[in-house]
Design a protein around this motif. Structure first.
Motif, short mmCIF file in Angstrom:
data_model
loop_
_atom_site.label_atom_id
_atom_site.label_comp_id
_atom_site.label_asym_id
_atom_site.label_seq_id
_atom_site.Cartn_x
_atom_site.Cartn_y
_atom_site.Cartn_z
N TYR B 333 6.75 -7.01 6.84
CA TYR B 333 5.96 -7.93 7.64
C TYR B 333 4.53 -7.40 7.88
CZ TYR B 333 4.62 -11.00 11.42
OH TYR B 333 3.96 -11.89 12.21
N VAL B 334 4.42 -6.09 8.23
CA VAL B 334 3.06 -5.60 8.54
C VAL B 334 2.24 -5.31 7.30
CG1 VAL B 334 3.55 -4.67 10.83
CG2 VAL B 334 3.86 -3.22 8.82
N ARG B 335 2.89 -4.85 6.25
CA ARG B 335 2.13 -4.62 5.01
C ARG B 335 2.42 -5.76 4.07
NH1 ARG B 335 -1.30 -0.68 6.11
NH2 ARG B 335 -1.84 -1.09 3.97
N SER B 336 1.55 -6.01 3.16
CA SER B 336 1.81 -7.10 2.22
C SER B 336 2.54 -6.57 0.98
CB SER B 336 0.51 -7.78 1.83
OG SER B 336 -0.41 -6.82 1.42
N TRP B 337 3.57 -5.71 1.20
CA TRP B 337 4.36 -5.23 0.07
C TRP B 337 5.60 -6.08 -0.07
CZ3 TRP B 337 4.06 0.19 2.56
CH2 TRP B 337 2.85 0.80 2.22
N ASN B 338 6.29 -5.96 -1.21
CA ASN B 338 7.57 -6.65 -1.31
C ASN B 338 8.69 -5.69 -0.93
OD1 ASN B 338 8.06 -5.07 -3.55
ND2 ASN B 338 7.34 -6.63 -4.98
N ASN B 339 9.87 -6.25 -0.76
CA ASN B 339 11.03 -5.49 -0.34
C ASN B 339 11.28 -4.25 -1.19
OD1 ASN B 339 12.51 -5.95 1.89
ND2 ASN B 339 13.48 -7.81 1.10
N ARG B 340 11.26 -4.46 -2.51
CA ARG B 340 11.60 -3.39 -3.44
C ARG B 340 10.68 -2.18 -3.27
NH1 ARG B 340 12.19 -6.01 -8.46
NH2 ARG B 340 10.68 -4.56 -9.34
N THR B 341 9.36 -2.48 -3.16
CA THR B 341 8.40 -1.39 -3.03
C THR B 341 8.68 -0.60 -1.77
OG1 THR B 341 6.88 -3.04 -3.85
CG2 THR B 341 5.94 -0.91 -3.27
N VAL B 342 8.94 -1.32 -0.67
CA VAL B 342 9.16 -0.65 0.60
C VAL B 342 10.38 0.25 0.51
CG1 VAL B 342 9.70 -0.98 3.04
CG2 VAL B 342 8.04 -2.46 1.92
N ILE B 343 11.48 -0.25 -0.07
CA ILE B 343 12.70 0.56 -0.15
C ILE B 343 12.46 1.79 -1.03
CG2 ILE B 343 15.08 0.56 -0.99
CD1 ILE B 343 15.22 -2.37 -0.06
N ARG B 344 11.75 1.57 -2.14
CA ARG B 344 11.44 2.69 -3.03
C ARG B 344 10.65 3.77 -2.28
NH1 ARG B 344 7.23 3.57 -6.36
NH2 ARG B 344 6.37 1.53 -5.85
N LEU B 345 9.64 3.32 -1.54
CA LEU B 345 8.80 4.28 -0.82
C LEU B 345 9.60 4.98 0.28
CD1 LEU B 345 5.46 2.30 -0.58
CD2 LEU B 345 5.83 4.45 -1.77
#
Lengths: 428, 437, 258
Positions: B333-345
């Motif tokens: 929600y706060v960053r304009s990333w997608n789910n996959r990127t967030v989980i990877r990071l």
């Protein structure tokens, strides 16, 4: 000197080859990339060797394609090493073409059983034997003439077609790019022309002397003209001239010393050099002679004004006339220059000679007064704005008085006395 | 394929011929590496190419003169003296053209190179007709003929290599100055013109020595390729000199060995090819500006930026919720990333013990992760506030920029920012905002 | 200042979110700008502030790290004919064998198109442009024989002959004589009265008020932009030229080293 049909064809083939090289060569020189011509003409060798190894024959089409491909690879590698490897352009070229040339030499030695070609032929070319290599239809035209002629025509056609594109991308690539003319497209087209011309010419003059044909006539033309179109016309003319002079000297000059003759291709390269030397010396734009004459005439101008100044100051102190030797001592220059100057001044009726003594005429007195006025006003001006010691004042004013224009004279003011206390002559 | 016995014979330098060639080209490689380094730094690579091509007429003229005076035209010393003289003439001609016409360096080099080479070919052809003395071997200088070397040649090369090493040692400070900042050097009273001339004389000597083994067309390769390769291994001058000399030496040795073992392998071109191989290796794998290292640095930087991004996002979420836990969705929600990127990071930073995944599926920021995130956020806010205070730009406008800049803020720069800002505006420490473990 | 994401379609040059970096060293950071139509606009800022880079980025001459530039709402590649460019004088080789008229004619090449020769009307248009900058007498003069100011006027004539709507000029006033300065000012006035938009990289703070309507204060980022009277204040100038530069460039240096 005995001239035969063979000699005629040698000159024709040489001329066609040289003229064909002059076109891409001129653009290379204007782009300050002439050494790309050098690099690419070296890498023709691996191109040919690869074509030989693949096809196993001396098929000209395969040779052409092989060399053009390797030529473009050369251009690309030079660019890549320069940008990604932080190596300056010259070194980058040096690395690429020596390695590729070495590769070509090794290939050639390896392939020596399969095809008959030796590195010497690549170096010297075989223009002397070109006549014997006739075209298959038996029209009596040597193959070399056809190959080089076609190349010349192709280059001419491309030049005419892309004349203004070559002009703008060479002069101002940024503007060209902003206008939508792709400088990199033109660059690789030029590289293709260079590689194709080099492979067409290598059989005639050899791979290293192609460099002379690429660079020297256009560089000579560059010294002789200020116009873009003239650059090409002159380069083609000079290269053909070099081919003619080259062959004639190759078969005559050595005979004066009891030798039978020498390499025509080599002599053509030397002839381009000789023409360059001539242009270097006598070019009306900025040849050595023109440069020297400018120096000499400025020098004479200064001496003439100094003579008038010295004579005027002499009269100021009450004397009237001087010997030539005294004048040259007072000015601090050679009697020879003073003598020439005095003769010219006498002709202009500015100074007169009685026996061995020189003095000002009435007309000369006016001119001399103007010079001394300008000198002393400069001293006033310099003293006011850039205070320095009195001796230096005189030195600086001495240099400035010769270049003073009337407008500057007005700005210098109207002082009556110079810093040394001498009267400033009135303006007339 | 060469037999084992052959290989041993070559490597142990048992053959007289092999020994001479190997030792000679090794000395040459070392000497040209040393001089080449300065040549390269002086940006004169292709002047040396013109110089080597210009030696050809010198060889022919020297031969003719020697024959005319009744000597043996084959005296190597005599031929090389001629080559040296013409090489120098070539360099002078380049300087002359450059200073007295409007032609640029490239054209001047091209003219001298091709015209003098052409002259050389003409004179060689004439020389072959001389009644006494056979000029047939002279063209060997064009492509090099290492097999014609004798013991005295190798000795000469060794002596020259040692002298050049000595000169380089004595003058390396001065030549470095010359290459780096000529004008400064001359303002300091160094005789830069003479240093320059001496450098070119050394280049000429090395080139002339290279004629016999690698030939004049390829002599320039020995000068520039080892030096250019050395640049990818070090950026300091002394190690660079050593590296260039070693690469030159090693290439010479390998080249001589290969050409002794494999039939129809001309020594000169093989040495140059091996130099080229060295260059490719250095260009790709060299630790200074090599292709791989540069890609790795970029990758590393991108990763670090990504890591800091996720740390800041986590911190922001935790700060607003006042608990150190968060869901993947809240980060998305706060960053304009997608789910996959967030989980990877998140998985990546969890390996660093910054976060742990709770059984509920939520994520927990650890104490250690907290401290790191606080540092990143603090830097970011300092910068952001700095820009707002000084640059008169709306805060929303600043954000993206600050994202880029924060990753380069080192400690000293941050200290500077703190000084520039009001103490009250420095963000609070993470523990003070009510987020506790 | 405008912060919204969309591009204006009425603005001659609309720059959004533009970041340009040479190697890894950023020169322009996040520039957002809508350049007003029909005005004389100066770009002012210290050395290395990215003034020329901004112009080059508009012309697609430098790669953009991020962001977009629109010319009347469309990308530059589709609007080339609307934009004329006067590069810095040092950017070309003045020894090139070409005369003043030849240089000016290059401005028409885009109109003529690939491979087609120069026509009579092009030469006529080029001569007219030379006349407008007072250089008609020097049309056949080789360019190296012109003084610096005259060379600048040739470049100006070349831009005029493009007959564009937007003119981008990179330091046209740099080291020129008084005559040339007057000629350039007159041309700028003419262009404004014809409703053209002119963007000039300018280095002389003294003359900004006198010559221009709008000013963009640039120092890696846009410090301020708007009408000269409102924006060209001491405070803004301090922000543009003040101590900030040292810190920003230090940050940029670090970025390049990382």
């Amino acid at each position: 000197m005995t001239w035969s049909i063979i000699d005629t064809w040698i000159v024709i083939i040489g001329g066609l080859c040289a003229a064909g090289c002059a076109i891409p060569g001129a653009i290379l020189v204007l782009r300050k990339m002439s050494l790309m011509g050098d690099a690419i003409s070296h890498t023709v060798l691996p191109g040919i060797a690869i074509a030989f190894l693949i096809t196993g024959s001396r098929d000209p089409m395969a040779m052409l394609i092989g060399s053009v491909v390797v030529g473009l690879v050369t251009a690309f590698l030079v660019q890549a090493i320069q940008t990604f490897g932080k190596v300056e352009a010259g070194a980058s070229m040096g690395i690429v073409f020596t390695v590729l040339f070495a590769f070509g030499l090794v290939l050639m030695r390896q392939a020596v059983d399969h095809v008959d070609i030796d590195p010497d032929c690549v170096l010297y070319g075989s223009i002397e034997l070109a006549w014997f290599d006739q075209d298959p239809e038996g029209l009596g035209i040597p193959r070399g003439a056809i190959v080089n002629g076609v190349m010349l025509l192709a280059n001419l056609l491309l030049l005419l077609l892309f004349y203004k594109e070559f002009k703008i991308t060479s002069f101002d690539p940024a503007l060209a790019k902003a206008q939508g003319f792709q400088p990199s497209f033109m660059h690789y087209m030029l590289m293709t022309m260079t590689a194709a011309t080099a492979v067409a010419a290598f059989e005639t003059v050899g791979s290293i002397l192609v460099v002379a044909m690429f660079i020297v006539p256009p560089a000579t033309a560059y010294l002789l003209t200020n116009r873009f179109s003239m650059m090409f016309i002159l380069a083609i003319f000079l290269s053909v001239l070099a081919a003619i002079i080259g062959h004639i000297s190759a078969i005559t000059i050595p005979t004066w010393f009891g030798f039978s003759g020498t390499s025509t291709a080599g002599a053509m390269a030397v002839a381009t050099g000789a023409l360059f030397l001539v242009a270097w010396v006598v070019s009306p734009l900025d040849g050595m002679l023109v440069r020297m004459w400018h120096l000499f005439s400025t020098r004479l101008h200064v001496v003439r004004e100094d003579i008038l100044g010295v004579l005027w100051r002499l009269e100021e102190r009450g004397q009237k006339e001087l010997l030539l030797v005294q004048l040259s001592e007072a000015i601090g220059t050679t009697p020879f220059l003073v003598k020439i100057s005095l003769q010219l001044l006498q002709k202009r009726n500015v100074v007169s000679k009685t026996k061995l003594f020189w003095s000002l005429t009435d007309c000369g007195r006016k001119q001399a007064a103007a010079i001394v006025r300008s000198h002393r006003l400069w001293e006033v001006y310099l003293d006011k704005h850039f205070p320095q010691d009195v001796h230096q004042l005189h030195q600086s004013a001495e240099r400035l008085e010769h270049i003073t224009t009337p407008e500057m004279q007005v700005k210098l003011g109207n002082a009556k006395e110079d810093p040394h206390g001498s009267q400033v002559p009135a303006d007339e | 394929m060469p037999s084992l016995e052959q290989i041993v014979r070559v490597l142990s330098l048992e053959d007289y011929n092999t020994r001479v060639v190997v030792l000679g080209v090794m000395a040459l490689g070392a000497a040209s590496g040393l001089v080449g380094t300065f040549l390269l730094l002086r940006k004169r690579a292709l002047t040396a190419d013109a110089l080597s091509h210009a030696t050809l007429p010198g060889i022919a003229v020297a031969f003719m003169i020697m024959v005319a005076f009744g000597y043996d035209g084959k005296s190597l010393f005599g031929l090389l003296t001629g080559a040296f003289v013409f090489g120098c003439i070539g360099v002078l001609a380049i300087l002359g053209i450059r200073h007295t016409t409007r032609l640029k360096d490239d054209a001047a080099i091209g003219i001298v190179l091709s015209v003098l080479f052409g002259l050389g070919l003409c004179l060689l052809r004439i020389a072959t007709e001389l009644p006494s003395g056979s000029a047939a071997g002279l063209s060997g200088f064009i492509f090099g003929k290492a097999s014609s070397m004798v013991a005295s040649d190798a000795t000469t090369m060794g002596v020259v290599a040692v002298s050049i090493a000595l000169v380089t040692m004595v003058l390396h400070k001065e030549w470095t100055l010359l290459c780096f900042d000529e004008k400064f050097g001359s303002s300091q009273g160094w005789p830069v013109i003479w240093l320059d001339i001496l450098l070119m004389v050394m280049v000429a000597i090395v080139t002339v020595l290279a004629l016999q083994s690698v030939g004049l067309v390829l002599a320039v390769a020995m000068l520039i390729i080892p030096a250019a390769s050395a640049r990818y291994w070090t950026s300091k001058i002394t190690p660079m000199l050593l590296a260039a000399a070693s690469i030159g030496c090693l290439s010479g040795w390998l080249g001589a060995v290969v050409s002794a073992l494999v039939p129809r392998m001309p020594t000169g071109p093989i040495i140059v090819l091996i130099c080229g191989l060295w260059f490719i290796i250095s260009f790709i794998a060299g630790p200074k500006d090599g292709l791989i290292i540069r890609q790795l640095t970029r990758l590393y930087l991108n990763r670090r930026i990504a890591k800091q991004h996720i740390l800041r996002a986590m911190w922001e979420v935790c700060e607003s919720n006042a608990v150190p836990e968060f869901t993947v969705d809240s980060i998305v929600y706060v960053r304009s990333w997608n789910n996959r990127t967030v989980i990877r990071l998140l998985k990546k930073v969890s390996k660093l013990n910054y976060v742990t995944q709770l059984p509920s599926g939520k994520w927990l920021l650890t104490e250690f992760g907290f401290a790191e995130a606080a540092r990143v956020v603090r830097n970011h806010r300092l910068w952001e506030m700095y820009l707002i205070t000084y640059a008169d730009i709306a805060p929303t406008h600043v954000d993206r920029d600050a994202d880029m800049i924060e990753h380069v803020l080192g400690r000293d720069l941050v200290a500077k920012l703190e000084l520039l800002l009001d103490a009250t505006k420095i963000p609070q420490s993470p523990h003070a905002i009510g987020v506790t473990q | 200042m405008k912060v919204e994401a969309g591009h204006s379609t009425t603005s001659p040059v609309s720059i959004h979110d533009l970041t340009v970096a040479y190697q890894r060293k950023p020169v322009l950071w996040d520039v957002d700008l809508d350049i007003p139509e029909g005005k004389l606009i100066a770009i002012v800022g210290p050395n290395g502030a990215g003034k020329s880079t901004l112009i080059k980025a508009v012309l697609d001459l430098v790669p953009k790290a991020s962001g977009k530039v629109m010319i009347y709402g469309r990308p530059f590649a589709k609007q080339r004919k609307l934009v004329a460019y006067v590069p810095q004088r040092e950017s070309v080789d003045w020894d090139f064998p070409i005369d003043a008229l030849g240089v000016v004619l290059m401005g028409r090449y885009n109109k003529i198109g690939w491979c087609k020769p120069v026509r009579k009307q092009d030469s006529k248009a080029a001569m007219e442009s030379l006349e407008r900058v007072g250089m008609a007498d020097f049309a056949r003069r080789q360019i190296s024989q012109l003084s610096g100011g005259q060379q600048q006027r040739v470049f100006l004539a070349r831009a005029l002959t493009q007959d564009a709507t937007i003119y981008l000029m990179d330091e046209p006033f740099a080291s020129v004589d008084a005559t040339t300065e007057r000629a350039i000012v007159k041309v700028l006035g003419d262009l404004r009265s014809l409703g053209k938009t002119v963007v000039v990289v300018h280095h002389d703070l003294q003359t900004v008020r006198e010559y221009f309507d709008h000013v963009i204060l640039l120092n890696m980022r846009v410090v301020a932009h708007g009408p000269v009277d409102e924006v060209f204040t001491d405070e803004n100038l301090k922000k543009t030229y003040g101590g900030r530069l040292t810190l920003l460039s230090e940050a940029a240096d670090r970025l390049a080293r990382h």
